[in-house]
Design a protein around this motif. Structure first.
Motif, PDB file in Angstrom:
ATOM      1  N   GLU A 521       0.842  -1.205   0.000  1.00 20.92           N
ATOM      2  CA  GLU A 521       0.000   0.000   0.000  1.00 20.92           C
ATOM      3  C   GLU A 521       0.882   1.262   0.000  1.00 20.92           C
ATOM      4  O   GLU A 521       0.586   2.244  -0.677  1.00 20.92           O
ATOM      5  CB  GLU A 521      -0.915   0.017   1.240  1.00 20.92           C
ATOM      6  CG  GLU A 521      -2.006  -1.033   1.197  1.00 20.92           C
ATOM      7  CD  GLU A 521      -2.986  -0.799   0.052  1.00 20.92           C
ATOM      8  OE1 GLU A 521      -3.271   0.382  -0.254  1.00 20.92           O
ATOM      9  OE2 GLU A 521      -3.435  -1.782  -0.557  1.00 20.92           O
ATOM     10  N   LEU A 522       1.926   1.191   0.797  1.00 19.45           N
ATOM     11  CA  LEU A 522       2.844   2.336   0.884  1.00 19.45           C
ATOM     12  C   LEU A 522       3.490   2.609  -0.481  1.00 19.45           C
ATOM     13  O   LEU A 522       3.630   3.753  -0.915  1.00 19.45           O
ATOM     14  CB  LEU A 522       3.935   2.015   1.923  1.00 19.45           C
ATOM     15  CG  LEU A 522       4.648   3.188   2.592  1.00 19.45           C
ATOM     16  CD1 LEU A 522       3.654   4.125   3.257  1.00 19.45           C
ATOM     17  CD2 LEU A 522       5.646   2.680   3.606  1.00 19.45           C
ATOM     18  N   ASN A 523       3.836   1.538  -1.153  1.00 23.07           N
ATOM     19  CA  ASN A 523       4.436   1.641  -2.482  1.00 23.07           C
ATOM     20  C   ASN A 523       3.465   2.296  -3.467  1.00 23.07           C
ATOM     21  O   ASN A 523       3.850   3.126  -4.303  1.00 23.07           O
ATOM     22  CB  ASN A 523       4.823   0.236  -2.965  1.00 23.07           C
ATOM     23  CG  ASN A 523       5.952   0.306  -3.980  1.00 23.07           C
ATOM     24  OD1 ASN A 523       6.556   1.352  -4.175  1.00 23.07           O
ATOM     25  ND2 ASN A 523       6.226  -0.805  -4.621  1.00 23.07           N
ATOM     26  N   LYS A 524       2.184   1.903  -3.354  1.00 22.47           N
ATOM     27  CA  LYS A 524       1.144   2.479  -4.219  1.00 22.47           C
ATOM     28  C   LYS A 524       1.036   3.988  -3.992  1.00 22.47           C
ATOM     29  O   LYS A 524       0.919   4.787  -4.912  1.00 22.47           O
ATOM     30  CB  LYS A 524      -0.210   1.806  -3.920  1.00 22.47           C
ATOM     31  CG  LYS A 524      -0.612   0.790  -4.984  1.00 22.47           C
ATOM     32  CD  LYS A 524      -1.860   0.051  -4.634  1.00 22.47           C
ATOM     33  CE  LYS A 524      -3.109   0.922  -4.689  1.00 22.47           C
ATOM     34  NZ  LYS A 524      -4.338   0.147  -4.408  1.00 22.47           N
ATOM     35  N   MET A 525       1.097   4.384  -2.695  1.00 26.27           N
ATOM     36  CA  MET A 525       1.015   5.814  -2.355  1.00 26.27           C
ATOM     37  C   MET A 525       2.183   6.588  -2.978  1.00 26.27           C
ATOM     38  O   MET A 525       2.007   7.677  -3.514  1.00 26.27           O
ATOM     39  CB  MET A 525       1.026   6.001  -0.836  1.00 26.27           C
ATOM     40  CG  MET A 525      -0.250   5.579  -0.159  1.00 26.27           C
ATOM     41  SD  MET A 525      -0.082   5.701   1.635  1.00 26.27           S
ATOM     42  CE  MET A 525      -0.358   7.435   1.906  1.00 26.27           C
ATOM     43  N   MET A 526       3.390   5.991  -2.886  1.00 18.77           N
ATOM     44  CA  MET A 526       4.566   6.658  -3.449  1.00 18.77           C
ATOM     45  C   MET A 526       4.455   6.770  -4.971  1.00 18.77           C
ATOM     46  O   MET A 526       4.815   7.795  -5.563  1.00 18.77           O
ATOM     47  CB  MET A 526       5.848   5.917  -3.045  1.00 18.77           C
ATOM     48  CG  MET A 526       7.126   6.504  -3.634  1.00 18.77           C
ATOM     49  SD  MET A 526       7.348   8.282  -3.333  1.00 18.77           S
ATOM     50  CE  MET A 526       7.945   8.286  -1.658  1.00 18.77           C
ATOM     51  N   SER A 527       3.943   5.714  -5.613  1.00 19.75           N
ATOM     52  CA  SER A 527       3.773   5.750  -7.072  1.00 19.75           C
ATOM     53  C   SER A 527       2.837   6.886  -7.465  1.00 19.75           C
ATOM     54  O   SER A 527       3.073   7.611  -8.439  1.00 19.75           O
ATOM     55  CB  SER A 527       3.202   4.421  -7.586  1.00 19.75           C
ATOM     56  OG  SER A 527       4.103   3.395  -7.299  1.00 19.75           O
ATOM     57  N   GLU A 528       1.755   7.058  -6.695  1.00 18.42           N
ATOM     58  CA  GLU A 528       0.800   8.131  -6.993  1.00 18.42           C
ATOM     59  C   GLU A 528       1.443   9.506  -6.778  1.00 18.42           C
ATOM     60  O   GLU A 528       1.219  10.443  -7.541  1.00 18.42           O
ATOM     61  CB  GLU A 528      -0.462   7.982  -6.128  1.00 18.42           C
ATOM     62  CG  GLU A 528      -1.603   8.814  -6.676  1.00 18.42           C
ATOM     63  CD  GLU A 528      -2.878   8.751  -5.837  1.00 18.42           C
ATOM     64  OE1 GLU A 528      -3.757   9.593  -6.069  1.00 18.42           O
ATOM     65  OE2 GLU A 528      -2.990   7.894  -4.943  1.00 18.42           O
ATOM     66  N   LEU A 529       2.259   9.597  -5.723  1.00 15.79           N
ATOM     67  CA  LEU A 529       2.965  10.855  -5.443  1.00 15.79           C
ATOM     68  C   LEU A 529       3.883  11.227  -6.616  1.00 15.79           C
ATOM     69  O   LEU A 529       3.893  12.376  -7.077  1.00 15.79           O
ATOM     70  CB  LEU A 529       3.826  10.686  -4.187  1.00 15.79           C
ATOM     71  CG  LEU A 529       3.383  11.377  -2.912  1.00 15.79           C
ATOM     72  CD1 LEU A 529       4.305  11.008  -1.768  1.00 15.79           C
ATOM     73  CD2 LEU A 529       3.354  12.896  -3.078  1.00 15.79           C
ATOM     74  N   LEU A 530       4.662  10.248  -7.093  1.00 14.76           N
ATOM     75  CA  LEU A 530       5.598  10.503  -8.198  1.00 14.76           C
ATOM     76  C   LEU A 530       4.842  10.870  -9.475  1.00 14.76           C
ATOM     77  O   LEU A 530       5.253  11.771 -10.217  1.00 14.76           O
ATOM     78  CB  LEU A 530       6.480   9.267  -8.442  1.00 14.76           C
ATOM     79  CG  LEU A 530       7.574   9.040  -7.387  1.00 14.76           C
ATOM     80  CD1 LEU A 530       8.122   7.625  -7.475  1.00 14.76           C
ATOM     81  CD2 LEU A 530       8.715  10.046  -7.538  1.00 14.76           C
ATOM     82  N   PHE A 531       3.711  10.189  -9.713  1.00 10.67           N
ATOM     83  CA  PHE A 531       2.894  10.473 -10.900  1.00 10.67           C
ATOM     84  C   PHE A 531       2.351  11.910 -10.832  1.00 10.67           C
ATOM     85  O   PHE A 531       2.392  12.669 -11.799  1.00 10.67           O
ATOM     86  CB  PHE A 531       1.751   9.446 -10.995  1.00 10.67           C
ATOM     87  CG  PHE A 531       0.857   9.661 -12.185  1.00 10.67           C
ATOM     88  CD1 PHE A 531       1.303   9.346 -13.471  1.00 10.67           C
ATOM     89  CD2 PHE A 531      -0.421  10.192 -12.035  1.00 10.67           C
ATOM     90  CE1 PHE A 531       0.487   9.547 -14.577  1.00 10.67           C
ATOM     91  CE2 PHE A 531      -1.240  10.409 -13.140  1.00 10.67           C
ATOM     92  CZ  PHE A 531      -0.784  10.087 -14.413  1.00 10.67           C
ATOM     93  N   THR A 532       1.838  12.296  -9.632  1.00 12.81           N
ATOM     94  CA  THR A 532       1.284  13.654  -9.457  1.00 12.81           C
ATOM     95  C   THR A 532       2.375  14.706  -9.617  1.00 12.81           C
ATOM     96  O   THR A 532       2.161  15.773 -10.201  1.00 12.81           O
ATOM     97  CB  THR A 532       0.618  13.777  -8.069  1.00 12.81           C
ATOM     98  OG1 THR A 532      -0.313  12.707  -7.925  1.00 12.81           O
ATOM     99  CG2 THR A 532      -0.106  15.100  -7.891  1.00 12.81           C
ATOM    100  N   MET A 533       3.585  14.384  -9.104  1.00 17.18           N
ATOM    101  CA  MET A 533       4.706  15.321  -9.243  1.00 17.18           C
ATOM    102  C   MET A 533       5.054  15.529 -10.717  1.00 17.18           C
ATOM    103  O   MET A 533       5.272  16.660 -11.169  1.00 17.18           O
ATOM    104  CB  MET A 533       5.928  14.785  -8.491  1.00 17.18           C
ATOM    105  CG  MET A 533       7.088  15.748  -8.497  1.00 17.18           C
ATOM    106  SD  MET A 533       8.662  14.947  -8.320  1.00 17.18           S
ATOM    107  CE  MET A 533       8.861  14.234  -9.923  1.00 17.18           C
ATOM    108  N   ASP A 534       5.069  14.446 -11.502  1.00 17.39           N
ATOM    109  CA  ASP A 534       5.339  14.566 -12.945  1.00 17.39           C
ATOM    110  C   ASP A 534       4.300  15.460 -13.620  1.00 17.39           C
ATOM    111  O   ASP A 534       4.639  16.312 -14.446  1.00 17.39           O
ATOM    112  CB  ASP A 534       5.323  13.177 -13.604  1.00 17.39           C
ATOM    113  CG  ASP A 534       6.645  12.442 -13.392  1.00 17.39           C
ATOM    114  OD1 ASP A 534       7.622  13.103 -12.994  1.00 17.39           O
ATOM    115  OD2 ASP A 534       6.708  11.224 -13.613  1.00 17.39           O
ATOM    116  N   GLU A 535       3.028  15.276 -13.250  1.00 19.22           N
ATOM    117  CA  GLU A 535       1.959  16.094 -13.834  1.00 19.22           C
ATOM    118  C   GLU A 535       2.122  17.570 -13.454  1.00 19.22           C
ATOM    119  O   GLU A 535       1.918  18.467 -14.265  1.00 19.22           O
ATOM    120  CB  GLU A 535       0.593  15.588 -13.348  1.00 19.22           C
ATOM    121  CG  GLU A 535       0.178  14.274 -13.979  1.00 19.22           C
ATOM    122  CD  GLU A 535      -1.236  13.888 -13.575  1.00 19.22           C
ATOM    123  OE1 GLU A 535      -1.566  14.025 -12.378  1.00 19.22           O
ATOM    124  OE2 GLU A 535      -2.004  13.480 -14.458  1.00 19.22           O
TER     125      GLU A 535
END
Length: 930
Positions: A521-535
């Protein structure tokens, strides 16, 4: 040592044997038993013309090689020499690949034995060297190198360097050697074989740690220097009379010169401290301002038993003060005193962190090399300061993992002496003079727990930079690279990432898992964070793209839209979502941190992870504050803008926010609080008035002594100022036409001055077009043409290359207008293409001008003109650095004569003879005068 080493150097017609380049000179030096036993060199006929640049570089001409043998004739001799030997070269891959191809073409198999690279060895064993070029290392090690870029001379110097490197390696403790050996499998050369042999030699002796070193966390480090007992100092008296000052300084200088301006400045600084008032002193080049403020600062510090803080902008000036001026001061005065250089914590290594990372396996070449550099450096550094190291860009990334941070201060007494940061802070408590930088001074003035000791006296040198640094300090910036680096430090899936280490420690303790999300779950949160940062950064890049003028290349800046456009709204919404996600993620990490603290485990791994996690949470909080500040800016007092790079939009996009003016903040935190602040520089006044600088720094309403101390140089006889009268006004013709005309002028002037010429531009676009046109013309083929942003390398490296070649021309933009020293005949001609006005559409400039307009002022006369005049003075200051220099300054921009305001530029210079001339007269004059 019985190994055989053949040190080889080649001169070639170009960089690629595959493209048909050939060897024009071969040289080899044979070493056995640490002794040079044989030398061989030969010119070679390449059966092709030697390019002009290679002739200029090597001094080898077609005439010299026309009767020389061809490579095939000496190939048997080369193979015989290399038999059973190490192949050694300075940058081994170049020489080996070239020779390999030539040997194969000559019908041989080539060389497949062990290799050594003296560049790689020098990087490891001289981790603090400024440069790893052969000629620079030769100077550093006192080797005679009479003909750089000729193979026989280069090969001999490389072999002498190799013997010095072996000696340096043998002098290391066996523990350090073993650690280097463990890492050396990841190198480009076969240093591992040498280390094996040296370790065996060392282990035959009694295993000991050399004097002055100690072992800590398994690493050999230099012992902390013994602190001298504080001596009772008698009362000291400042030398008020000129004759007393002269007596004092004569002790310091073997060739002493009495300088009235220097004495005058000493007295102003001393009396300002005594009478508790501020002073702004413009001291011209050659006044000797460093000693002029150091001497009264020292007497004040010792008399008042309170340190004086000296703040500078550049590390070069800090080094000059420490290495040159402070030793002179020690010779001059009769009493002992202490000086310390203070920097922010990230400048200092944490040995605990380094010891931990040393044990982690690496397959990254840069990281391996950096670990080896640091192991050697720790046996010699007394400060642990990053600025001593010469690291690659990959090495600088590794430093981020081993630098000191607040969460990792080791407070128990035995370790404190091994903590470089705490050691520096301890020294500062006893210091009379504290040298620091503008950023650290500002952060200490605003911190709850200031890093700098309490002091009522501050000297701000390089004061013309202080406003700019304060703007950055009171502002904020968010950039793609460091935001991504912060998030990836935590990561989950990779073993070296922090989140993985946290999970590893917590595994097995079931109680510790309650209430925590699983790793997945923590990994999923980080993936979303990185995706949002790219956007987030994609939106910023899109805003920058939309504002871009056609055909603009490289870096550009544009205002962040203040009116709520669709993109601005999208950015704010995305930024708020990013903050929300980061807050959630940080909560989860914080929960783990609390559990970690309770886990009953001992050892450095556990302690390290606790500290690193706390530091990461602190950094993520700072990032959130930064983003919030940017999206909630105060439009009347702050300005925000985007800087992007057209070559890599998203990855090189940064959002800045800065106050339009810092004068109120500086007045409140500095000039109101300190008894006396001295601001000094060679460029503070405009046409005899300090009003512009005093206003910008918030000093205008304070009681302050203003003084202009002229340079002792004889500018009337040392400098000629020529204003070109046969060039068009830049905006009256198409840019390409203007560039064609100035390129033609530059070619004519360069041929007259024989190079040694610095050309200053205000626009990178114009610099690039001029450079390309000069290159294409072919007229200056015999010259070394260097251009900022095109030739590659830092400003310092470009300057060094400029000094290395006799016929060199350097094209620079804004950062070359100030801060570089090119003394003597290395620079004899300075060309200013345009008067250095800042582009009016730059977001910060626009905001400042709007502000002045609103308050009823004149943006041009109150801001644009004085700022340009100060930069003009800084540019002029590059030309004459000693009393024996002689130079010509040529201004292409005739607004200096045709406009009313042009007189302000001329009146702000020392007394110089200015003449209008066309290009033919200019060329004739240069021939006569230089």
């Amino acid at each position: 040592m019985s190994n055989k080493y053949v040190v080889i150097d080649l001169e070639t017609t170009g960089n690629s044997v595959k493209k048909g380049d050939r060897i024009i000179q071969f040289a080899a030096v044979v070493i056995e038993n640490d002794t040079i036993v044989d030398q061989f060199s030969s010119l070679l006929n390449p059966r092709q013309t030697i390019p002009v640049f290679i002739e200029e570089l090597t001094g080898l001409t077609d005439e010299m090689v026309k009767d020389a043998p061809e490579f095939t004739e000496i190939a048997p001799k080369i193979m015989e020499m290399l038999n059973g030997a190490f192949f050694v070269a300075h940058n081994v891959l170049f020489d080996l690949s070239f020779l390999q191809e030539e040997l194969i073409m000559a019908g041989y198999e080539g060389f497949y034995g062990p290799v050594l690279d003296t560049v790689e060895m020098a990087r490891i064993l001289f981790p603090s060297s400024d440069s790893y070029k052969l000629s620079d290392l030769a100077v550093q090690e006192g080797l005679h190198h009479d003909r750089p870029h000729q193979a026989d001379s280069d090969a001999l110097v490389t072999s002498e360097l190799l013997l010095i490197l072996f000696e340096r390696l043998r002098g290391l403790p066996v523990q350090t050697m073993k650690q280097l050996h463990q890492l050396s499998g990841g190198l480009k050369s076969d240093l591992i074989d040498i280390l094996e042999e040296f370790i065996m030699e060392k282990e035959k002796q009694i295993d000991y740690i050399p004097n002055g070193l100690e072992e800590f966390r398994g690493i050999c480090i230099k012992k902390s220097p013994h602190v001298k007992e504080e001596q009772n100092r008698n009362e000291v008296y400042y030398p008020l009379d000129e004759s007393d000052k002269e007596l004092l300084l004569k002790k310091a200088f073997s060739a002493f010169e009495s300088r009235q301006g220097q004495y005058q400045m000493m007295d102003i600084v001393y009396h300002s401290f005594q009478h508790e008032r501020h002073a702004m002193i413009e001291a011209g080049t050659g006044v000797g301002k460093s000693l002029a403020y150091l001497l009264p600062a020292l007497y004040t510090a010792v008399s008042d038993k309170e340190p004086v803080i000296i703040s500078t902008y550049t590390t070069q000036l800090q080094e000059q003060l420490l290495q040159k001026d402070i030793p002179l001061l020690e010779k001059a005065v009769e009493f002992p005193f202490h000086t310390v250089l203070m920097k922010g914590k990230s400048h200092y290594i944490s040995i605990e962190k380094f010891a931990k990372l040393l044990r982690e396996e690496e397959d990254n070449y840069d990281t391996t090399l950096t670990k080896m550099q640091i192991l050697v450096w720790l046996t010699e550094t007394e400060t642990g300061d990053y600025d001593e190291l010469n690291l690659s860009s990959g090495g600088r990334l590794f430093w981020q993992k081993v630098k000191h941070d607040d969460s990792f201060s080791l407070r128990n007494q035995p370790i404190e002496t091994r903590d470089f940061y705490l050691r520096m802070r301890e020294k500062a408590k006893r210091a009379d003079i504290i040298i620091t930088n503008h950023s650290l001074l500002l952060s200490s003035l605003t911190a709850d727990k200031p890093l700098l000791p309490q002091s009522n006296y501050t000297i701000i040198d390089e004061g013309h930079h202080f406003e700019k640094v304060a703007g950055k300090y009171f502002g904020s910036k968010i950039d793609y690279a460091s935001t991504r680096f912060l998030l990836q430090q935590m990561g989950v899936s990779e073993q070296n990432m922090l989140a993985h280490k946290i999970e590893t420690i917590l595994q097995g303790d079931k109680a510790s898992q309650e209430g925590l999300l699983h790793s997945f779950e923590l990994n999923k949160m980080m993936s979303e964070l990185l995706f949002t940062m790219d956007e987030l950064f994609s939106i910023l890049a899109m805003i920058a793209k939309k504002s871009m003028k056609p055909k603009v290349q490289g870096r550009l800046s544009c205002p962040f839209p203040l009116e709520m456009t669709r993109e601005a709204k999208a950015f704010i919404a995305k930024a708020e979502h990013f903050i929300f996600l980061l807050t959630d993620y940080a909560k989860e990490i914080n929960a783990r941190l609390e559990r970690l603290k309770k886990v009953n485990k001992k050892g450095s791994m556990h302690k390290m992870v606790v500290h690193e996690t706390a530091a990461w949470l602190d950094d993520s909080e700072k990032l959130k504050i930064c983003i919030r500040k940017t999206i909630q800016q105060n439009l009347s007092e702050e300005v925000s803008w985007i800087e992007a790079d057209t070559r890599s939009w998203q990855n090189r996009t940064t959002l800045y926010l800065q106050p339009i003016s810092v004068s109120n903040q500086l007045r409140d935190i500095l000039f109101h609080k300190k008894r006396s602040v001295i601001v000094t520089s060679a460029t503070l006044s405009v046409n005899g008035s300090f009003k512009y600088t005093a206003n910008a720094l918030g000093l205008i309403t304070e009681p302050c002594h203003y003084e202009q101390i002229p340079s002792p140089f004889d500018y009337r006889n040392q400098v000629r100022l020529i204003i070109s009268n046969d060039l068009p006004e830049v905006n009256s013709v198409p840019l390409q036409d203007y560039v064609s005309q100035i390129a033609a002028h530059i070619i004519s002037i360069a041929e007259a001055t024989k190079g040694r010429m610095l050309i200053l531009f205000t626009s990178y676009d114009m610099l690039r077009k001029t450079y390309e046109l000069i290159k294409e013309s072919g007229f200056l083929q015999d010259y070394t043409l260097l251009a900022q942003g095109i030739s590659g390398g830092s400003r310092t490296r470009l300057t060094k290359n400029f000094q290395r070649f006799d016929k060199a021309i350097l094209l620079g933009t804004s950062s070359f207008w100030e801060g570089i020293d090119i003394p003597g005949e290395d620079l004899s001609c300075l060309v200013m293409v345009r008067l250095p006005f800042s582009p009016p559409d730059e977001p910060m400039i626009e905001a400042k001008c709007d502000n002045i307009k609103k308050s009823g002022g004149n943006p041009f006369y109150d801001y644009s003109l004085p700022e340009a005049v100060l930069r003009f003075k800084q540019g002029f200051g590059r030309l004459i650095r000693t009393k024996n220099d002689k130079g010509i300054m040529i201004v292409f921009d005739h607004r200096i004569l045709s406009t009313q305001y042009g007189k302000v530029f001329l009146d702000s210079l020392p007394e110089v003879k200015a003449t209008k001339m066309d290009i033919n007269k200019t060329v004739n004059f240069i021939y006569e005068w230089l």
